[in-house]
Design a protein around this motif. Structure first.
Motif, PDB file in Angstrom:
ATOM      1  N   SER A  61      -2.916   3.267 -10.798  1.00  0.00           N
ATOM      2  CA  SER A  61      -2.407   4.398 -10.012  1.00  0.00           C
ATOM      3  C   SER A  61      -1.489   3.943  -8.884  1.00  0.00           C
ATOM      4  O   SER A  61      -0.556   4.662  -8.530  1.00  0.00           O
ATOM      5  N   SER A 108       0.805  -1.213   0.000  1.00  0.00           N
ATOM      6  CA  SER A 108       0.000   0.000   0.000  1.00  0.00           C
ATOM      7  C   SER A 108       0.828   1.247   0.000  1.00  0.00           C
ATOM      8  O   SER A 108       1.795   1.402   0.723  1.00  0.00           O
ATOM      9  N   VAL A 109       0.425   2.126  -0.908  1.00  0.00           N
ATOM     10  CA  VAL A 109       0.979   3.467  -0.941  1.00  0.00           C
ATOM     11  C   VAL A 109      -0.133   4.331  -0.372  1.00  0.00           C
ATOM     12  O   VAL A 109      -1.230   4.357  -0.906  1.00  0.00           O
ATOM     13  N   PHE A 110       0.122   4.996   0.737  1.00  0.00           N
ATOM     14  CA  PHE A 110      -0.954   5.681   1.435  1.00  0.00           C
ATOM     15  C   PHE A 110      -1.500   6.817   0.598  1.00  0.00           C
ATOM     16  O   PHE A 110      -0.755   7.628   0.078  1.00  0.00           O
ATOM     17  N   GLY A 111      -2.805   6.804   0.467  1.00  0.00           N
ATOM     18  CA  GLY A 111      -3.447   7.811  -0.353  1.00  0.00           C
ATOM     19  C   GLY A 111      -3.716   7.322  -1.760  1.00  0.00           C
ATOM     20  O   GLY A 111      -4.478   7.932  -2.487  1.00  0.00           O
ATOM     21  N   LYS A 112      -3.097   6.225  -2.142  1.00  0.00           N
ATOM     22  CA  LYS A 112      -3.329   5.699  -3.484  1.00  0.00           C
ATOM     23  C   LYS A 112      -4.095   4.384  -3.425  1.00  0.00           C
ATOM     24  O   LYS A 112      -4.935   4.110  -4.273  1.00  0.00           O
ATOM     25  N   GLY A 113      -3.779   3.561  -2.472  1.00  0.00           N
ATOM     26  CA  GLY A 113      -4.469   2.286  -2.360  1.00  0.00           C
ATOM     27  C   GLY A 113      -3.504   1.137  -2.300  1.00  0.00           C
ATOM     28  O   GLY A 113      -2.311   1.316  -2.024  1.00  0.00           O
ATOM     29  N   GLU A 114      -4.027  -0.046  -2.548  1.00  0.00           N
ATOM     30  CA  GLU A 114      -3.229  -1.249  -2.422  1.00  0.00           C
ATOM     31  C   GLU A 114      -3.196  -1.997  -3.744  1.00  0.00           C
ATOM     32  O   GLU A 114      -4.123  -1.926  -4.535  1.00  0.00           O
TER      33      GLU A 114
END
Lengths: 339, 146, 285, 317
Positions: free
Chosen positions: C87, C57-63
């Motif tokens: 994304s 997970s990239v926070f703010g983008k999703g998993e």
């Protein structure tokens, strides 16, 4: 244990319960009934419709809930789940039964959903049996029933002046410990009413062999036929008490990772980043919805994943009726299983 | 409430001809004004405005070029049509239309942006804070997330 | 009261150790991640089995679900190779060493390595899906594991030579005498010494023996679709052919519903399935 | 009510003569309150065709779901015809590939208004010639004035007659008065700001985001809706106040100059959310500011796709 609860004593009891629990009961808000926390002086609204519009699964799996909150510098923390004791009063047997099915999804040995589990463990459910059959419901067809006990701590039968209370668990027994026992005659009266209600529900379609037929006709013009007028909106799945799919989304505007209800009827549900979609049209999506309920659930827990509450029938914007779809499925060709 | 209103300025990157004005906007804008530069007012999706409004903006000002001076021919008058309707529409559900202002700047006018912003701020201060559609807590230095 | 600290939705805090491009067109990037907390590393490697995947997970983008491309013995890091696609993977490509991100896993069941002991292995991969097979091969290369298995044959096809991943390692594999490596590209190129052609054709050309062996196939759907029948034709039984599937995933733990294949969830009951299992499941991919 | 036999005859004729491949109409539903949209591929199938005031869907919504070059016949009422004109203007289906069988519409019944009076358990509904309907329900028999159960959009309908149908079955009805539609907008606009917001929030925040309104709307055909967009994420995706309000504000605004006031969104909503007070406002503005009515003249572009220098706008220099 059969007890007698006079209707004019109900409010006293509800008030007493509110000392220890947050009491949820169906109440009219704006246009229809919802499960809402009971406030002072408010009374449960049972008369208007059999079921609340939104199924009580929403009390365990809210339409949206935060899983994580992002903090500064790339950190995150878990959002704790409310676990104050709750009492749900007046849940219908179909909805309570559905919650027990969802337990098998959310509480598994390998992965347990802590949010669901916390809410479940903090909740007592008192059901109200349906003595009048509802027209769109088909609970008896799919293995539930108007007085089904699954998922309930106690169940009430409306006998006019009073309710007959059957306590089903220890916790349920404690809640009604002040009440007098029912006479044999009263119990017999309730039993008769329950049997009549059960008998009053017609069998909507044949479930025997239905799974095999759906399995064997995975590729069939049948699916195109039943889904032709489907709009692929989420009404049937969102109002379904056994549908549990959710989407996990990073809400950049709130700095939270949330989960929202999702529906297999949506295009984006199974759309992959590459652009490939295993279920590109409403034909595949309808197939997924029906197959999930009537074959995959059967494989998983040996129960049909539908409790016959009838919401999807009542509120489908194009009048699609799952019962009619399955009656058509009953006509599908099927080979006799070899095993 | 805080005395100074939260303002959001959507500014067409071509509308401030005088470098001094542009520099003032880029560097010296008061903290209560959130600034978003767009390639043309025609590029402003009403969703930008909605985001500002939901984020707690008490007023939104859009500044663009004069008619017939648009870098993209008709971006500014298309924007006027759409944003005029959008502000009417938001007014219908409770975000007063005086809180949204569309401004055409003459390329020849020097220093006008400061005057206009001051006048707008005075107007919004008189209206008071906008609470009706502010559904996200206002973030510091304007709430727009455009 | 359940221990809310152990939510399966909570990512393990990680940071990027190394990040480098894998392909010449910069569409593939390998990230080697290391754990912020040593205890998380111990828990991870105790549970890990090649063939499993994680949700980065990239926070703010999703998993995004990615197969693990490293073996336990390689060290206290986890390797992933991400293709720039949506994304999240785009955001993953932007990460630099030292950047923090989250990881949930290991998820899924991985390869049934216990059942394969004593057998010959035919490992067939295509494109970026080779990553889990790379993990498998690496795992098997370790001296303590190598003796448990028979002959190893690796067939790896990519569209061009530039898209071939883990180039140095694969070059070294060619020198090893305990395995056979066949590389293939789709279109001919100058200086290419190996096969040219699509993977199913290369498989037919190489003709791995089906006797006492299992085949593992990971690749794009179109490759898998044609390779599985080719293997059946060579005499592999459906029980001896394994493949790894993927679908859109959100929760990774069989709750969110979307990755089901019939009654099975790819995330929880897969991603590795035998052809025999697949044949009994609806074609809903 | 149009003559059902004449409708069937026309549908059969166009199918038999190969003018169209498919006729989209209605068939009897599985429940008494919900006739279903139906797709007839042959004259024999047309025998199932029904038409009545309970046919609540805007059939034009299926137009963008059919193959683009298919020759389609469709039963159209006033609103559906205007939706089709707007869709044809937006290049969604060539008008020459469509054969529109027009029906002057006396209004659609809101089934919710029936069950309010009779209870949920309805057994049958019969429309009678004297503008009443006879409802048989579990709780008894009811005779209801049709006008009392009409959907709000239909009660205010301005153009009940199809404007560009290839054939019209039935006598044209008198046109409605734009003032009727305006009345409601003005009544709402006359309320104090706080009350308007309170009403909007009360309605919008009941939303469960099932997107039935979107799918029921003929003009919502985007491949990717703004709420499904991931980068950037335009609105909150959950049932938070910002998310629910944002959806309702923008969904309606995207219909500016495109909405035909058919009310299909409202009829599809499982949560009985009122939405037409938003779209009516926008439609009314389009009428007042630009004299534009959707779909009346298929050659006139909607206001947002043209520009003029001399708009009567609040925003001037």
């Amino acid at each position: 244990m059969n007890l007698i609860l006079k209707k004019d004593e109900l409010n006293t009891l509800l008030t007493a319960w509110r000392q220890d629990y947050e009491v949820y009961a169906p109440q009219s808000l704006q246009k229809f009934t919802h499960f809402l926390p009971l406030q002072d002086g408010a009374e449960p609204a049972f008369n208007k419709a059999h079921n609340t519009r939104v199924p009580p699964k929403a009390l365990f799996l809210p339409t949206s809930e935060a899983l994580l909150k992002f903090t500064r510098f790339g950190g995150y923390e878990q959002v704790p789940t409310e676990t104050a004791p709750r009492l749900i009063f007046g849940i219908r047997p179909c909805d309570a039964h559905a919650v027990t099915m969802l337990d098998t999804v959310f509480e598994q040995e390998r992965y347990t959903d802590p949010h669901w589990q916390a809410r479940r463990e903090a909740t007592v459910t008192i059901g109200l049996g349906c003595h009048e059959p509802c027209q769109t419901g088909f609970c008896t067809t799919v293995g539930s029933g108007p007085f089904n006990h699954a998922g309930l701590d106690a169940i009430l039968t409306d006998l006019g002046e009073f309710y007959l209370v059957e306590t089903l668990t220890e916790q349920g027994g404690r809640l009604f410990s002040q009440l007098d026992a029912a006479s044999e005659m009263q119990a017999a009266q309730a039993y008769e009413l329950q049997q009549a209600a059960q008998a009053g529900m017609p069998i909507a379609f044949e479930t025997e062999g239905l799974k095999q037929k759906l399995d064997q006709n995975f590729v069939s013009p049948y699916w195109e036929e039943v889904s032709r007028s489907c709009l692929s909106c989420g009404v049937c799945t969102f109002l379904c008490p056994t549908c549990f799919c959710f989407d996990i989304v990073d809400e950049t505007q709130r700095n939270e990772r949330v989960r929202n209800w999702d529906s297999c009827m949506f295009r984006t549900y199974s759309l992959e980043a590459s652009g490939h979609n295993p279920r590109p049209s409403r034909v595949e999506r309808t197939r997924q919805r029906l197959s999930h309920k009537f074959t995959y659930w059967v494989d998983q827990i040996n129960q049909i994943g539908c409790t016959g509450c009838g919401r999807c029938v009542r509120y489908c914007p194009v009048g699609l009726d799952i019962r009619a779809m399955l009656r058509k499925a009953n006509q599908l060709p099927s080979e006799v299983a070899h095993a | 409430m805080s005395e100074t209103p939260n303002l959001v300025l959507f500014q067409c990157q071509w509308c401030l001809f005088a470098p001094a004005d542009q520099e003032w906007v880029d560097t010296q804008l008061p903290e209560n004004i959130h600034h978003a530069k767009v390639p043309c007012t025609g590029r402003i999706n009403p969703l930008y405005l909605l985001n500002a409004v939901q984020g707690g903006a008490d007023g939104v000002m859009v500044s663009g070029c004069l008619p017939e001076q648009c870098h993209f021919k008709t971006g500014n008058i298309a924007a006027r049509r759409q944003l005029d309707e959008f502000s009417d529409y938001l007014d219908h559900i409770g975000y007063e239309q005086d809180r949204i202002r569309f401004l055409w700047l003459d390329l020849q006018d020097r220093g006008i942006i400061q005057k206009e912003l001051a006048a707008f701020e005075a107007q919004i201060t008189a209206l008071g804070p906008a609470r009706n559609l502010a559904t996200r807590a206002a973030q510091k230095a304007g709430g727009a997330n455009a | 009261m359940p221990d809310q600290a152990h939510s399966p939705y909570l990512p393990i805090p990680m940071h990027v150790l190394h990040a480098y491009y894998e392909s010449t067109d910069r569409s593939l990037k390998t990230l080697e991640l290391s754990f912020d907390n040593p205890q998380d590393a111990r828990d991870f490697f105790a549970a890990f089995n090649p063939g499993q995947f994680c949700l980065l997970s990239v926070f703010g983008k999703g998993e995004s679900a990615l197969g693990v491309a490293s073996a336990t013995w390689e060290g206290d890091f986890v390797r992933f190779t991400a293709q720039k696609m949506g994304s999240v993977t785009t955001a993953l490509h932007e990460l630099k060493p030292g950047d923090s991100l989250g990881m949930r896993g290991p998820l899924g069941n991985g390869f049934p390595l216990e059942d394969w002991k004593g057998k010959d292995l035919v490992i067939i991969g295509g494109g970026c899906a080779f990553s889990t097979l790379y993990a498998l091969t690496k795992h098997l290369h370790h001296p303590s594991n190598r003796g448990d298995y028979g002959k190893m044959t690796v067939i790896y096809g990519t569209r061009t030579s530039g898209l071939c991943m883990y180039k140095q390692d694969i070059a070294a594999w060619h020198q090893r005498d305990d395995m056979e490596v066949h590389q293939a590209i789709d279109v001919p190129e100058n200086d290419w010494l190996h096969h040219v052609g699509y993977v199913p054709d290369v498989v037919k050309e190489v003709k791995p023996s089906p006797v006492n062996s299992v085949a593992v196939v990971c690749g794009p759907p179109i490759m898998t679709k044609f390779t599985l029948p080719a293997l059946v034709e060579l005499g592999f039984s459906p029980e001896a052919i394994f493949t790894s599937l993927e679908k859109r995933m959100k929760c990774g733990i069989g709750k969110c519903g979307r990755c089901n294949l019939g009654p099975n969830y790819i995330c929880k009951d897969g991603p590795v399935f035998s052809l025999a299992e697949l044949n009994s499941l609806p074609a809903d991919l | 009510m149009p003559d059902l036999d004449a409708l069937k005859a026309e549908a059969k004729r166009v199918l038999d003569e190969g003018i169209v491949e498919i006729v989209i109409g209605f068939k009897a539903g599985d429940t008494p309150l919900h006739p279903q949209p139906a797709f007839f591929r042959s004259a024999a199938e047309v025998d199932q065709l029904v038409y009545g005031a309970l046919c609540q869907n805007n059939l034009a919504t299926y137009l963008t779901r059919q193959p683009k070059t298919q020759k389609i016949g469709m039963l159209v009422r006033g609103c559906e015809n205007r939706s089709i004109n707007a869709l044809a203007f937006e290049g969604q289906h060539a008008r020459e590939n469509l054969y529109l069988i027009g029906i002057p519409c006396e209004g659609i019944i809101d089934w919710r208004k029936i069950v309010e009076q009779t209870g949920e358990e309805v057994i049958s509904v019969v429309e009678q010639s004297d503008n009443t309907i006879l409802v048989e329900a579990m709780s008894g028999y009811y005779t209801l004035e049709k006008a009392s159960v009409l959907h709000e959009s239909c009660a205010r309908c301005i153009h009940p007659n199809p404007v560009s149908a290839d054939v019209v079955i039935g006598e044209p009805l008198p046109e409605g008065n734009p003032a009727m539609a305006r009345e409601k907008v003005e009544a709402f606009a006359g309320l104090p700001t706080q009350e308007r917001t309170a009403w909007f929030r009360q309605e919008a925040e009941r939303c469960i985001r099932c997107y039935a309104c979107r799918e029921a709307c003929p003009m919502c055909y985007c491949e990717e809706c703004f709420v499904d967009h991931i980068t950037p994420r335009w609105t909150e995706s959950g049932t938070t106040p910002a998310g629910m309000q944002g959806w309702h504000i923008v969904r309606a605004f995207h219909q500016t100059g495109r909405c035909t006031s058919c009310g299909a969104c409202e009829r599809a909503c499982p949560m009985d959310i009122k939405m037409t007070y938003l779209t009516e406002k926008l439609n009314d503005d389009m009428r007042q500011k630009y004299g534009f009515e959707v779909g009346m003249d298929p050659t006139v572009p909607p206001p947002f796709s043209t520009v003029t220098l001399d708009d009567k706008s609040r925003f001037v220099i």
